[in-house]
Scaffold this motif. Structure first.
Motif, mmCIF file in Angstrom:
data_model
loop_
_atom_site.group_PDB
_atom_site.id
_atom_site.type_symbol
_atom_site.label_atom_id
_atom_site.label_comp_id
_atom_site.label_asym_id
_atom_site.label_seq_id
_atom_site.Cartn_x
_atom_site.Cartn_y
_atom_site.Cartn_z
ATOM 1 N N GLY A 246 0.816 -1.213 0.000
ATOM 2 C CA GLY A 246 0.000 0.000 0.000
ATOM 3 C C GLY A 246 0.847 1.259 0.000
ATOM 4 O O GLY A 246 0.543 2.230 -0.704
ATOM 5 N N SER B 180 2.441 1.793 -3.424
ATOM 6 C CA SER B 180 1.435 2.281 -4.360
ATOM 7 C C SER B 180 1.247 3.790 -4.202
ATOM 8 O O SER B 180 1.128 4.524 -5.197
ATOM 9 C CB SER B 180 0.119 1.539 -4.132
ATOM 10 O OG SER B 180 -0.858 1.957 -5.060
ATOM 11 N N ARG B 181 1.250 4.261 -2.970
ATOM 12 C CA ARG B 181 1.085 5.705 -2.716
ATOM 13 C C ARG B 181 2.247 6.504 -3.320
ATOM 14 O O ARG B 181 2.038 7.595 -3.878
ATOM 15 C CB ARG B 181 1.001 5.943 -1.212
ATOM 16 C CG ARG B 181 0.795 7.394 -0.795
ATOM 17 C CD ARG B 181 -0.584 7.906 -1.193
ATOM 18 N NE ARG B 181 -0.808 9.243 -0.684
ATOM 19 C CZ ARG B 181 -1.364 9.501 0.513
ATOM 20 N NH1 ARG B 181 -1.739 8.500 1.285
ATOM 21 N NH2 ARG B 181 -1.548 10.732 0.911
ATOM 22 N N GLU C 268 1.444 6.909 -6.905
ATOM 23 C CA GLU C 268 0.333 7.837 -7.107
ATOM 24 C C GLU C 268 0.805 9.279 -6.981
ATOM 25 O O GLU C 268 0.313 10.170 -7.693
ATOM 26 C CB GLU C 268 -0.770 7.555 -6.085
ATOM 27 C CG GLU C 268 -1.549 6.285 -6.348
ATOM 28 C CD GLU C 268 -2.594 6.016 -5.286
ATOM 29 O OE1 GLU C 268 -3.639 5.441 -5.617
ATOM 30 O OE2 GLU C 268 -2.355 6.378 -4.106
ATOM 31 N N VAL D 206 0.419 1.094 -9.992
ATOM 32 C CA VAL D 206 -0.670 1.206 -9.015
ATOM 33 C C VAL D 206 -1.693 0.104 -9.256
ATOM 34 O O VAL D 206 -2.159 -0.546 -8.310
ATOM 35 C CB VAL D 206 -1.321 2.597 -9.100
ATOM 36 C CG1 VAL D 206 -2.509 2.684 -8.143
ATOM 37 C CG2 VAL D 206 -0.291 3.675 -8.763
ATOM 38 N N SER D 207 -2.040 -0.117 -10.511
ATOM 39 C CA SER D 207 -2.996 -1.183 -10.827
ATOM 40 C C SER D 207 -2.456 -2.542 -10.405
ATOM 41 O O SER D 207 -3.191 -3.376 -9.846
ATOM 42 C CB SER D 207 -3.294 -1.168 -12.327
ATOM 43 O OG SER D 207 -4.140 -2.239 -12.682
ATOM 44 N N ASP E 242 -2.470 -2.727 -6.509
ATOM 45 C CA ASP E 242 -3.859 -2.877 -6.060
ATOM 46 C C ASP E 242 -4.338 -4.306 -6.298
ATOM 47 O O ASP E 242 -5.068 -4.876 -5.484
ATOM 48 C CB ASP E 242 -4.770 -1.897 -6.797
ATOM 49 C CG ASP E 242 -4.709 -0.485 -6.231
ATOM 50 O OD1 ASP E 242 -4.122 -0.314 -5.137
ATOM 51 O OD2 ASP E 242 -5.229 0.435 -6.877
ATOM 52 N N LEU F 138 -3.144 -6.552 -3.534
ATOM 53 C CA LEU F 138 -3.935 -6.373 -2.314
ATOM 54 C C LEU F 138 -5.327 -6.977 -2.466
ATOM 55 O O LEU F 138 -5.880 -7.535 -1.512
ATOM 56 C CB LEU F 138 -4.025 -4.885 -1.970
ATOM 57 C CG LEU F 138 -2.704 -4.260 -1.502
ATOM 58 C CD1 LEU F 138 -2.841 -2.754 -1.362
ATOM 59 C CD2 LEU F 138 -2.238 -4.870 -0.185
ATOM 60 N N GLU F 139 -5.887 -6.882 -3.656
ATOM 61 C CA GLU F 139 -7.186 -7.535 -3.902
ATOM 62 C C GLU F 139 -7.049 -9.054 -3.763
ATOM 63 O O GLU F 139 -7.939 -9.723 -3.226
ATOM 64 C CB GLU F 139 -7.704 -7.163 -5.287
ATOM 65 C CG GLU F 139 -8.174 -5.710 -5.397
ATOM 66 C CD GLU F 139 -8.438 -5.297 -6.835
ATOM 67 O OE1 GLU F 139 -8.333 -6.172 -7.724
ATOM 68 O OE2 GLU F 139 -8.733 -4.107 -7.071
#
Length: 353
Positions: free
Chosen positions: A230, A233-234, A237, A259-260, A263, A266-267
């Motif tokens: 996470g 990813s930030r 971004e 980022v995709s 994410d 994490l999904e």
């Protein structure tokens, strides 16, 4: 189709050296990707893989990003696919520093014991080719030559810990090359794991923190893995990082794609925990062999998983997930049921008025 030692040029000072996947059936070790970069007159080498062929590729990459007159070799963690050529630091013929994580020293000094612990946890849960000690010995024997230390090797933890700010995020770790190289503590994939940020080119090397949504190793920490995914990813971004590399996916990701991708990891983690709860949450008592089999089916159904997928790593992950759900073995017996501690909720005592 990539091959061991292929080079991916990120820019004229940065190269990713590609490793290979593990193939136990053909006695082939996995080899982690390594990142080679030059900042000013300093060669920066992040991990050194293993095998003589990969060592030669590292030297080719170092020549490609030159010229340099000093070197910094950074080990992200102590697993054998990342450290086998660490003594290359002694052969660069320039002043050199080499750092490794202190929490990983035990496994670097005695890798067989580390793998015995990992395989003992899954004896009876996965088809080990031999008893745990013999399987561990076989696995470790694949990683040759194994030279994790050199004359200049020190631990990161011998340096004062620093607070490091990148964009809106704060980390702890260590900086090098006047802050252009930042080593950030993550410690999810294994106890000593770090990630490396190259500020002058916006490259972040995730190493093995992105090796699947959940950790398999005996010292893995699921929460730390997911937290660092996470945070990274930030950084993308916010534009603080623009290129992502890692230890095993043999590719370079850029910009919004990162980022995709993160994410998605994490999904996967949340989907796998949901599946695990469905398997064990309601009955609150399950044999790990049963859980491991069903968990492997869930991974297949969800089309998720990390690098080097195999039955042994899946079973190791399943045991970690049982602990993550709060279950514990009821005894030391092989394949003893795991359950949650019983809740003791006595009726509240009556109170007078």
């Amino acid at each position: 189709m990539t091959a061991l030692g292929d080079l991916i040029e990120i820019d004229d000072r940065t190269v990713l050296v590609l490793g290979q996947e593990l193939d136990l059936g053909h006695d082939r070790p996995d080899v982690a990707n390594a990142l080679v970069h030059r900042v000013g007159d300093t060669l920066v080498m992040v991990d050194t893989g293993v095998t003589a062929a990969f060592r030669a590729a590292l030297r080719e990459a170092a020549d490609r990003v030159g010229p340099w007159s000093r070197a910094l070799v950074l080990t992200t963690h102590g697993h054998p696919d990342h450290v086998g050529n660490n003594d290359l630091a002694d052969d660069l013929d320039v002043p050199v520093e080499h750092y490794v994580p202190a929490p990983d020293l035990d496994q670097m000094l005695d890798p067989a014991s580390y793998w015995v612990r990992s395989f003992e946890r899954i004896a009876g849960l996965a088809p080990l080719p031999a008893p745990p000690a013999a399987t561990a010995g076989k696995v470790v024997s694949l990683f040759q030559p194994m030279r994790p230390f050199g004359a200049t090797t020190r631990t990161y933890e011998e340096r004062p810990l620093e607070r490091i700010r990148i964009g809106s995020l704060r980390f702890t770790g260590w900086t090098f090359a006047d802050g252009a190289v930042r080593v950030l503590r993550s410690q999810g994939h294994c106890a000593g794991h770090v990630i490396v940020y190259l500020g002058d080119c916006g490259v972040l090397h995730l190493s093995d923190e992105g090796n699947g949504a959940c950790g398999a190793m005996v010292d893995a920490d699921q929460l730390k893995i997911q937290t660092v995914l996470g945070a990274v990813s930030r950084l993308f971004e916010e534009g603080e990082a623009v290129v992502l590399t890692d230890g095993h996916t043999f590719s370079v990701r850029r910009g919004a794609e990162v980022v995709s991708y993160l994410d998605g990891l994490l999904e996967q983690a949340t989907a796998l925990q949901t599946a695990a709860l469905n398997l064990a949450g309601e009955i609150r008592r399950i044999r790990p062999s049963t859980f491991a089999t069903r968990y492997a089916e869930a991974i297949a159904d969800l089309h998720v998983g990390g690098a080097n997928p195999n039955a042994l790593f899946t079973a190791m992950t399943a045991v970690n997930v049982l602990r993550e759900l709060g279950l514990r073995p009821e005894s030391d017996a092989a394949d003893a049921p795991w359950s949650r501690p019983a809740l003791d909720n006595p009726a509240p005592a009556a109170t007078g008025t």
